[in-house]
Enzyme design. Structure first.
Site, PDB file in Angstrom:
ATOM      1  CE  LYS A 127     -51.384  20.311 -18.390  1.00 20.22           C
ATOM      2  NZ  LYS A 127     -52.545  19.421 -18.564  1.00 20.22           N
ATOM      3  CG  ASN A 128     -52.042  17.102 -15.453  1.00 20.12           C
ATOM      4  OD1 ASN A 128     -52.516  18.002 -16.155  1.00 20.12           O
ATOM      5  ND2 ASN A 128     -51.440  16.033 -15.957  1.00 20.12           N
ATOM      6  CB  CYS A 181     -57.812  14.661 -27.423  1.00 21.47           C
ATOM      7  SG  CYS A 181     -56.919  13.410 -26.545  1.00 21.47           S
ATOM      8  NE  ARG A 219     -56.845  11.845 -22.695  1.00 20.86           N
ATOM      9  CZ  ARG A 219     -56.106  12.874 -22.298  1.00 20.86           C
ATOM     10  NH1 ARG A 219     -55.670  13.743 -23.170  1.00 20.86           N
ATOM     11  NH2 ARG A 219     -55.795  13.035 -21.032  1.00 20.86           N
TER      12      ARG A 219
HETATM   13  C1  UD1 Z   1     -54.711  12.555 -16.888  1.00 21.88           C
HETATM   14  C2  UD1 Z   1     -53.737  13.690 -17.147  1.00 21.88           C
HETATM   15  C3  UD1 Z   1     -52.908  13.406 -18.397  1.00 21.88           C
HETATM   16  C4  UD1 Z   1     -52.211  12.059 -18.270  1.00 21.88           C
HETATM   17  C5  UD1 Z   1     -53.218  10.968 -17.921  1.00 21.88           C
HETATM   18  C6  UD1 Z   1     -52.565   9.633 -17.632  1.00 21.88           C
HETATM   19  C7  UD1 Z   1     -54.902  15.599 -16.270  1.00 21.88           C
HETATM   20  C8  UD1 Z   1     -55.605  16.868 -16.549  1.00 21.88           C
HETATM   21  N1  UD1 Z   1     -54.513  14.903 -17.335  1.00 21.88           N
HETATM   22  O1  UD1 Z   1     -55.596  12.486 -17.997  1.00 21.88           O
HETATM   23  O2  UD1 Z   1     -51.936  14.437 -18.529  1.00 21.88           O
HETATM   24  O3  UD1 Z   1     -51.600  11.735 -19.502  1.00 21.88           O
HETATM   25  O4  UD1 Z   1     -53.969  11.338 -16.748  1.00 21.88           O
HETATM   26  O5  UD1 Z   1     -51.633   9.761 -16.617  1.00 21.88           O
HETATM   27  O6  UD1 Z   1     -54.681  15.234 -15.122  1.00 21.88           O
HETATM   28  N2  UD1 Z   1     -60.217   5.998 -19.853  1.00 21.88           N
HETATM   29  C9  UD1 Z   1     -61.342   5.281 -20.183  1.00 21.88           C
HETATM   30  N3  UD1 Z   1     -62.541   5.731 -19.695  1.00 21.88           N
HETATM   31  C10 UD1 Z   1     -62.647   6.827 -18.892  1.00 21.88           C
HETATM   32  C11 UD1 Z   1     -61.472   7.539 -18.543  1.00 21.88           C
HETATM   33  C12 UD1 Z   1     -60.273   7.089 -19.040  1.00 21.88           C
HETATM   34  O7  UD1 Z   1     -61.287   4.290 -20.899  1.00 21.88           O
HETATM   35  O8  UD1 Z   1     -63.764   7.166 -18.477  1.00 21.88           O
HETATM   36  C13 UD1 Z   1     -58.912   5.541 -20.382  1.00 21.88           C
HETATM   37  C14 UD1 Z   1     -58.225   6.610 -21.238  1.00 21.88           C
HETATM   38  O9  UD1 Z   1     -58.667   6.545 -22.571  1.00 21.88           O
HETATM   39  C15 UD1 Z   1     -56.769   6.222 -21.085  1.00 21.88           C
HETATM   40  C16 UD1 Z   1     -56.697   5.679 -19.656  1.00 21.88           C
HETATM   41  O10 UD1 Z   1     -58.030   5.354 -19.285  1.00 21.88           O
HETATM   42  O11 UD1 Z   1     -56.447   5.186 -21.988  1.00 21.88           O
HETATM   43  C17 UD1 Z   1     -56.120   6.629 -18.645  1.00 21.88           C
HETATM   44  O12 UD1 Z   1     -56.794   7.873 -18.751  1.00 21.88           O
HETATM   45  P1  UD1 Z   1     -56.982   8.851 -17.507  1.00 21.88           P
HETATM   46  O13 UD1 Z   1     -56.085   8.386 -16.394  1.00 21.88           O
HETATM   47  O14 UD1 Z   1     -58.410   9.006 -17.219  1.00 21.88           O
HETATM   48  O15 UD1 Z   1     -56.394  10.197 -18.095  1.00 21.88           O
HETATM   49  P2  UD1 Z   1     -56.954  11.647 -17.884  1.00 21.88           P
HETATM   50  O16 UD1 Z   1     -57.515  11.802 -16.509  1.00 21.88           O
HETATM   51  O17 UD1 Z   1     -57.796  12.037 -19.037  1.00 21.88           O
END
Ligand code: UD1
Length: 442
Positions: free
Chosen positions: A22-23, A124, A129
């Site tokens: 999915k991811n 969420c 996030r």
């Molecule tokens: C993706 C995955 C999710 C997985 C996560 C971590 C997909 C669709 N989803 O989510 O299943 O749990 O990676 O492996 O691929 N953050 C910030 N600022 C930002 C972006 C992120 O502070 O602009 C923080 C988030 O709050 C979190 C951390 O960084 O604490 C990691 O998030 P991120 O790796 O971005 O997760 P997703 O891409 O949303």
């Protein structure tokens, strides 16, 4: 709203096909926006999040046709983006609110059309996030961004993003993907440092290469992307879902039995395989070839002898190649059945222990302190009604239900349907007593 009833106590035996990741499929679908030519994607998992991303593409004006595989667990999709020329490039709130990954259309839209309007995903169930890392990098590439009426309104004044040398403040899967896609059509070269190295990012990068992108450093924290004027169409098969495979491995560990996972990718699952081997499961890897597309994969045979007691171990989540946060909840369910104390630390998301309370309702002996859960194992679990709170939490409840005495009813399984293709059918095929109850109370 559908519910799942799980009657615990049966060991699992047989074969389970693993769907595409999915991811990986979500950013690959978003990447199709970069090309004016047709994109064909195969091995997309037949899950709600993929249907949502297809709806986002359709809302943007893409022509998307999708066909289900014979077993109904996967989709193939053809995406044509010609209809986008006169659209508003708007990804609406109604869709984005159901799936944060919709933000992944921002980079490709901005890079190709010079403007985009994408609803802010908001919070969420597992924490705030934010998307600041995505927006910061795009601004540095020349995008003007303002937040208006809950939407990220972005445009590029001179029409084209420019390549930058950028270090992410924090490792982010989504930000790495969004900026890597944007950089493909930017003017000049982009270097991304402190990039995430999850296997799904490598998969996206390989699809972008198939579309003509020049990318170096794939699967490393430093990505170099040479921007190009236009990208071509491609046909691309998405990698197997390591989290789905990991969930079934956890289910087998908890129940005992002998299950073979077909079309799996064990190299993407090393931290879980290592953990499961240490706590008392045996895992064999067998080379295999997918008859449909000729690609080579591995089958994984996972077995635990009847009467073999699991040993508790500590787990701490970390970005890849560390232990995936997306398997933390499932592993917690397993540790309720292991001898000893297990300390589980969640370092990626701030609020990812909601399954702990539901596991307690089933009889688990555990305590949560901040980002740490302390699980005392070998708790006899007893079925009751529990509530799914997020995608992976739901999977943990299914695993707990499989070992609980009596019937566990899991409400709100729309969370589960976001990321698992036909989970009840896959589990039934290996002997689990799992039923979907259509409709019913919340
Ligand atoms: C993706 C995955 C999710 C997985 C996560 C971590 C997909 C669709 N989803 O989510 O299943 O749990 O990676 O492996 O691929 N953050 C910030 N600022 C930002 C972006 C992120 O502070 O602009 C923080 C988030 O709050 C979190 C951390 O960084 O604490 C990691 O998030 P991120 O790796 O971005 O997760 P997703 O891409 O949303």
């Amino acid at each position: 709203m559908d519910r799942l009833t799980v009657c615990g106590g049966a060991g699992l035996n047989g074969k389970i096909p693993i769907s595409g990741a999915k991811n990986a499929a979500l950013p690959c679908l978003a990447a199709s926006l970069l090309a004016a030519k047709e994109i064909a994607l195969t091995h997309l998992p037949a899950v709600a999040d993929i249907r949502t991303m297809i709806k986002v593409l359709q809302a943007l004006g893409c022509d998307v046709s999708a066909d289900k595989s014979e077993d109904g667990f996967e989709l193939s999709a053809i995406i044509k983006t010609d209809g986008l020329k006169n659209s508003e490039f708007k990804a609406p709130y109604d869709l984005v609110k159901t799936m944060r990954a919709s933000i992944l259309v921002l980079g490709p839209l901005l890079a190709r059309f010079g403007r985009a309007s994408v609803s802010l995903p908001g919070g969420c169930a597992i924490g705030a996030r934010p998307v600041n890392l995505h927006l910061d990098a795009l601004q540095r590439m020349g995008a003007e961004i303002r937040i208006d009426g809950g939407y990220v309104e972005a445009s590029v004044t001179n029409g084209r993003l420019v390549g930058i040398d950028h270090t992410f403040d924090k490792v982010s899967v989504g930000a790495t993907e969004n900026i890597m896609m944007a950089a493909c059509l930017a003017k000049g070269t982009t270097v991304l440092r402190n990039a995430a190295v999850e296997p799904e990012i490598g998969d996206l990068a390989r699809m972008l290469q198939a579309m003509g992108a020049g990318i170096e450093g794939i699967d490393t924290p430093v990505l170099t992307i040479h921007g190009t004027d236009s990208m071509s169409g491609c046909r691309y098969a998405v990698i197997p879902d390591r989290i789905e495979a990991g969930t079934f491995i956890c289910a087998l560990a908890a129940t005992g039995g002998d299950v073979t996972l077909e079309r799996a990718a064990p190299d993407d699952l090393r931290p879980l395989i290592d953990l499961m081997t240490r706590i008392g499961c045996d895992i064999d890897e067998i080379e295999d070839c997918d008859k449909r597309d000729g690609a080579t994969f591995k089958r994984m045979r996972v077995h635990r002898e009847a009467g073999r007691v699991l040993k508790a171990r500590d787990v701490s989540t970390a970005p890849h190649p560390g232990f995936p946060t997306d398997l933390q909840a499932q592993v917690m369910a397993v540790m309720t059945q292991a001898a000893g104390i297990s300390i589980i630390k969640e370092t990626i998301f701030e609020n990812r222990f909601q399954h702990a309370m539901e596991l307690e309702r089933l009889g688990a002996n555990l305590r949560v302190e901040g980002n740490t859960a302390i699980v005392a194992g070998l708790s006899p679990l007893t079925g009751c009604t529990v509530m799914a709170t997020d995608l992976r939490a739901s999977a943990a409840l299914v695993i707990a239900g499989l070992v609980a005495n009596g019937v566990t009813t899991i409400d709100r399984i729309y969370h589960l349907d976001r990321g698992y293709a036909g989970i009840e059918r896959k589990l039934q095929a290996v002997g689990a007593k799992v039923q979907r109850v259509k409709g019913g109370r919340v």
